[in-house]
Each structure stands twice: as structure tokens, then as C-alpha cells.
Enzyme design. Structure first.
Site, PDB file in Angstrom:
ATOM      1  CE  LYS A  90       1.894 -34.998   6.437  1.00 24.27           C
ATOM      2  NZ  LYS A  90       2.271 -36.447   6.640  1.00 24.27           N
ATOM      3  CD  GLN A 111      -0.889 -36.898  13.618  1.00 31.20           C
ATOM      4  OE1 GLN A 111      -0.623 -37.944  14.200  1.00 31.20           O
ATOM      5  NE2 GLN A 111       0.020 -35.964  13.397  1.00 31.20           N
ATOM      6  CE  LYS A 114       0.457 -34.846  17.243  1.00 31.81           C
ATOM      7  NZ  LYS A 114       1.515 -35.864  17.104  1.00 31.81           N
ATOM      8  CE  LYS A 126       0.662 -41.755  14.174  1.00 29.79           C
ATOM      9  NZ  LYS A 126       1.267 -40.486  14.595  1.00 29.79           N
ATOM     10  N   GLY A 165       6.418 -40.671   8.815  1.00 32.05           N
ATOM     11  CA  GLY A 165       7.047 -41.560   9.787  1.00 32.05           C
ATOM     12  C   GLY A 165       6.380 -41.504  11.153  1.00 32.05           C
ATOM     13  CG  ASP A 166       4.336 -42.586  14.991  1.00 27.08           C
ATOM     14  OD1 ASP A 166       4.001 -41.429  15.260  1.00 27.08           O
ATOM     15  OD2 ASP A 166       4.287 -43.505  15.842  1.00 27.08           O
ATOM     16  CB  THR A 209       9.299 -34.328  16.291  1.00 27.96           C
ATOM     17  OG1 THR A 209       8.782 -34.681  15.001  1.00 27.96           O
ATOM     18  CG2 THR A 209       8.233 -34.568  17.344  1.00 27.96           C
ATOM     19  CG  ASN A 240      13.481 -38.310  14.253  1.00 24.89           C
ATOM     20  OD1 ASN A 240      12.561 -37.518  14.384  1.00 24.89           O
ATOM     21  ND2 ASN A 240      14.501 -38.089  13.457  1.00 24.89           N
ATOM     22  CB  SER A 376       4.739 -33.451   7.672  1.00 23.31           C
ATOM     23  OG  SER A 376       5.571 -34.525   8.056  1.00 23.31           O
TER      24      SER A 376
HETATM   25  N1  GLU Z   1       4.181 -39.224  13.513  1.00 17.08           N
HETATM   26  C1  GLU Z   1       4.311 -37.812  13.732  1.00 17.08           C
HETATM   27  C2  GLU Z   1       3.239 -37.355  14.701  1.00 17.08           C
HETATM   28  O1  GLU Z   1       2.887 -38.083  15.598  1.00 17.08           O
HETATM   29  C3  GLU Z   1       4.405 -37.024  12.424  1.00 17.08           C
HETATM   30  C4  GLU Z   1       3.251 -37.187  11.479  1.00 17.08           C
HETATM   31  C5  GLU Z   1       3.438 -36.530  10.126  1.00 17.08           C
HETATM   32  O2  GLU Z   1       4.470 -35.895   9.901  1.00 17.08           O
HETATM   33  O3  GLU Z   1       2.524 -36.651   9.304  1.00 17.08           O
HETATM   34  O4  GLU Z   1       2.739 -36.264  14.653  1.00 17.08           O
END
Ligand code: GLU
Length: 444
Positions: A90, A111, A114, A126, A165-166, A209, A240, A376
Site C-alpha cells: 500500500k 511506507q 508508517k 510506492k 495518490g501522492d 493527511t 492537498n 486509505s
Molecule cells: N501518499 C500517501 C503517503 O505518503 C498516501 C498513500 C496511500 O494512501 O496509500 O502515505
């Protein structure tokens, strides 16, 4: 040599051309020292750190598309599936000219921890491309997104890998990508998050976020006998994360006086006008000079400078390595009490150390910006049960997740005699769950 140092040397030798990835690994491994040292032989035998720093797999592919002049353009697409010990991969898709293997690997590596911290069953991944959506027409963006997904769809799925998204990837891009996935696979599933509300998106995902960043900042302040009320906040970025962080900070009674984009920054002594910022950035997709033009008291400055403004709280919400040692010195000299990261790795390692050594409460992005990916995961849950929750339901879950993260990282730091070191606490708490799952699942 200690196992950590051995592992670090090996990672450096293998990934010498990827500075951002090395920075992310060094930050994590250095702070895991007490945990690894307590289990030195076991982890070395398991080659746990080698397995953790080597992605499960990575894809790099050509993305050809046709621009509005009929010219064929070629970009490079990426997806790194880093670790799925606790759930499907994810993580977001970054569309920015700076994207390369090292950047996607640093983001994918972060990630893992996190996502673990959210307490939800999601692994780390990612992706993205060196495509720049800036200045492109909607048709060009659609052509790119369709071509990108034509290749990416081979590697992802609702129980396999769920992108989102990112930077550069918002609702428009997710919509085009979802449409192409569905067309090719003939399958309607929650393969992406951050979807539009009419086709499986979650309420509060857009805000998550930024809101989550403020929920954890508020808890941090509360636990130090302070509140957000009346505080001056400086925020970088105008995307965002920055927009919804500003909105929530203002709802909590704080005054946000800055924002920034790639060319300049705004100082607005009356407090940032969120509606105007959204109009300039999300509707007109214009530069911040347009914001200044509409606000007589606001100043526009070229270049960097947000961290020179006197504040109680600083929230970097733009991109990696945007807060340097000199900026940290300015923040400390100006009496800043707390820095919480809305972006991924915005603070350099030496700046982080300086802030911590000078008594600034510092929460890194792996904890502070986890609200996006956590929501998410809530979108994935809603897709699986084919239901949609109300805004209040999602928002209250998000708030609870962020408060839990604060206490988990605070407790983890205390367990290792490092009270107040939230960077260490976050890395330890995130790592423990993933390490246990990896060992339980054998050598795979
Ligand atoms: N891009 C966001 C992050 O850095 C969200 C990633 C997601 O929702 O999968 O955590």
C-alpha cells in the site's frame, strides 16, 4: 562490528546512487539500535535487516503517450513492492519530474513503518513516474494515466497491491487510472484508494493527511500541557496536505500564516485564506502570485523562506529535504516549540538532530502523516463490505488512529529510556510488528 553497522554498510555499498533511499534507511536503522542490539544474534541469523532493506520486487517500465500536438512522449514508470508481511502493498503514486528509483525506494521503505503504525493490515509499497502534470491538458493527463495503468495493472489488485495518490496524483489522475484498470481487467474492485465519492471513494480521504497531522499535533501539545488555541503555525506546501492541515489548524483556533510552492512562498499576517488557496491551486492550478494578488496584506516572496517566520509550530507539508539545518536553527532561535512532518522526510537528518537537541518536540512523517494512508485502509474496508461510512464516522476513526499513534510512539520511546524521542519511538513501534510478522512467516 555490530549487526546494524554491518547492515548499513551493505545497504550503502549496494545502493550508492540512491541518496534519498540511503538517508531513509540510515534514519531508521540508527534509531533501531537499542532494539537490534537486544536481539543481535537472532536478527543477524535471520538476516532481518537485509530482508527489510531489499524490496520484495520492483518494476520499471516505459510509459508512451501522445501529447496535444500529436507528438509521442515517453516517461518512466515505477512500482516498488517493498514488504507485505502485514498486508497487501500500500502506498501512493508520485508524478513529478524528480522521480527515480531511489526516490520511490525511500518512499516505499518509509511506507512499511508508517503503515504498520496505523495499526491496520497494510504492507509497504510506492510508485510513480517522472511525468509532470503541471501545464498538461486534461486529455494529456488522461493519455498518460491510461498508458501508465496499462502496464501497472499487471502487478496490482485489491488483495495484492493498492496504490493511491501522492505528489502530482490527485482525484483526476486516480479517476483516469481506475477507469483504465477496470477496462483492461473487467473487474470492479478497490484496487486504488483516493477514488471519487461516486465510485467507491471514502468521505474524509481527501482531508485525511492534513487533518491527521493536526490531530497528532494537538495530542502532542495536550500531553505537554498546551493547546492549539492562539498558536502561530507556519506551513510549507500548497497541495492537498498543506491545504487541509491549514483548514484543521484554523478550526482548532490556531493562526496559519504561510504556504509555499516550488517557486515562492506567502506570508499572510491575517491568516491563510483556505478557500482562496484552494481556488488558486486546485481550480486554476496557478502560482501563489495569484493568491497574493487577491490579498492586499499578504506578501509574496520568491524562493524559500517559510522557516524564517516566527512561529510556535512548524508543519513541513511540501516534499523531502525542504527543512535544512539552517532552517532548524532559525526555528529554534524564534522559539518554535513543535515540528510535525506532513510531507515524507521533509527534514534532513542534521536538522532533525538539531531540533531534538534543542528541545523542540519533533514528530516525523511516518507517524505524523500516517492519517492519509490510514484513511486509505478505511476506504479499502468500505470497498470490501460494499458500504460507505459517513464523514463523521471516518473522521472519528482517523482521529482515534492518530491519538493511538501518538501514545504508541511515546510509549515505545519510553520503553527504551528515550522519552520524547518520537522519531525513535515511531521507528521502533513500526518495526516491531513487521519484524514479528516476518519471522513468523519464515524465510520468504
Ligand atoms: N501518499 C500517501 C503517503 O505518503 C498516501 C498513500 C496511500 O494512501 O496509500 O502515505
Amino acid at each position: 562490528m555490530s549487526y546494524i553497522d554491518e547492515a548499513l554498510e551493505r545497504v550503502k555499498a549496494k545502493n550508492a546512487s540512491e541518496p534519498e533511499f540511503l538517508q531513509a534507511v540510515e534514519e531508521v536503522l540508527e534509531s533501531l539500535r537499542p532494539v537490534i542490539e537486544a536481539n543481535e544474534e537472532k536478527y543477524r541469523k535471520e538476516a532481518l535487516l537485509e530482508r527489510l532493506t531489499e524490496p520484495d520486487r520492483q518494476f520499471k517500465f516505459r510509459v508512451p503517450w501522445v501529447d496535444d500536438n500529436g507528438q509521442v512522449q515517453v516517461n518512466t514508470g515505477y512500482r516498488v513492492q517493498f514488504n507485505n508481511a502485514i498486508g497487501p502493498y500500500k502506498g501512493g503514486l508520485r508524478l513529478h519530474p524528480s522521480v527515480n528509483t531511489g526516490i520511490i525506494k525511500f518512499l516505499g521503505f518509509e511506507q512499511i513503518f508508517k503503515n504498520s503504525l496505523t495499526g491496520l493490515p497494510i504492507g509497504g509499497g510506492k510508485g510513480g513516474a517522472d511525468f509532470d502534470p503541471k501545464g498538461k491538458s486534461d486529455r494529456e493527463v488522461m493519455a498518460f494515466c491510461q498508458s501508465f495503468m496499462t502496464e501497472l495493472c499487471k502487478y496490482i489488485g485489491a488483495d495484492v497491491d493498492v496504490p493511491a495518490g501522492d505528489i502530482g496524483t490527485g482525484a483526476r489522475e486516480i479517476g483516469y487510472m481506475f477507469g483504465q484498470y477496470k477496462k483492461i481487467k473487467s473487474c470492479y474492485e478497490g484496487v486504488l484508494t483516493g477514488k471519487g465519492l461516486s465510485y467507491g471513494g471514502s468521505l474524509a480521504r481527501t482531508e485525511a493527511t492534513g487533518y491527521g497531522l493536526l490531530y497528532i499535533t494537538e495530542e502532542l501539545m495536550k500531553c505537554h500541557g498546551e493547546s492549539m488555541e492562539g498558536k502561530t503555525v507556519v506551513i510549507s506546501g500548497a497541495g492537498n496536505v498543506a491545504i487541509y492541515a491549514t483548514q484543521k489548524a484554523q478550526q482548532m483556533g490556531a493562526k496559519v500564516v504561510t504556504c509555499s510552492d516550488s517557486t515562492g512562498w506567502i506570508y499572510d499576517p491575517n491568516g491563510i485564506d483556505v478557500a482562496l488557496l484552494k481556488e488558486v491551486k486546485e481550480v486554476k492550478r496557478a502560482r501563489l502570485t495569484e493568491y497574493a494578488a487577491a490579498r492586499p496584506d499578504a506578501e509574496y516572496h520568491e524562493g524559500r523562506g517559510v522557516w524564517s517566520v516566527k512561529c510556535d509550530i512548524a508543519l513541513p507539508c511540501a516534499t523531502q529535504n525542504e527543512l535544512h539545518l539552517d532552517d532548524a536553527k532559525l526555528l529554534v532561535a524564534n522559539g518554535c516549540k513543535a515540528v510535525c512532518e506532513g510531507a515524507n522526510m521533509p527534514t534532513t537528518i542534521d536538522a532533525t538532530k538539531y531540533l531534538q537537541e534543542n528541545g523542540v518536540w519533533f514528530i516525523g512523517g511516518k507517524a505524523a502523516n500516517a492519517g492519509g494512508v490510514a484513511t486509505s485502509a478505511l476506504e479499502m474496508s468500505q470497498n470490501s463490505e460494499r458500504l460507505s461510512w459517513t464523514f463523521e464516522e471516518v473522521d472519528s476513526k482517523l482521529k482515534q488512529i492518530m491519538v493511538n499513534i501518538y501514545h504508541n510512539i511515546d510509549d515505545a520511546a519510553k520503553r527504551y529510556g528515550q522519552e520524547g524521542n518520537y522519531v525513535m519511538g515511531a521507528n521502533i513501534a513500526g518495526f516491531e510488528k513487521v519484524a514479528e510478522a516476518m519471522i513468523a512467516q519464515g524465510v520468504v
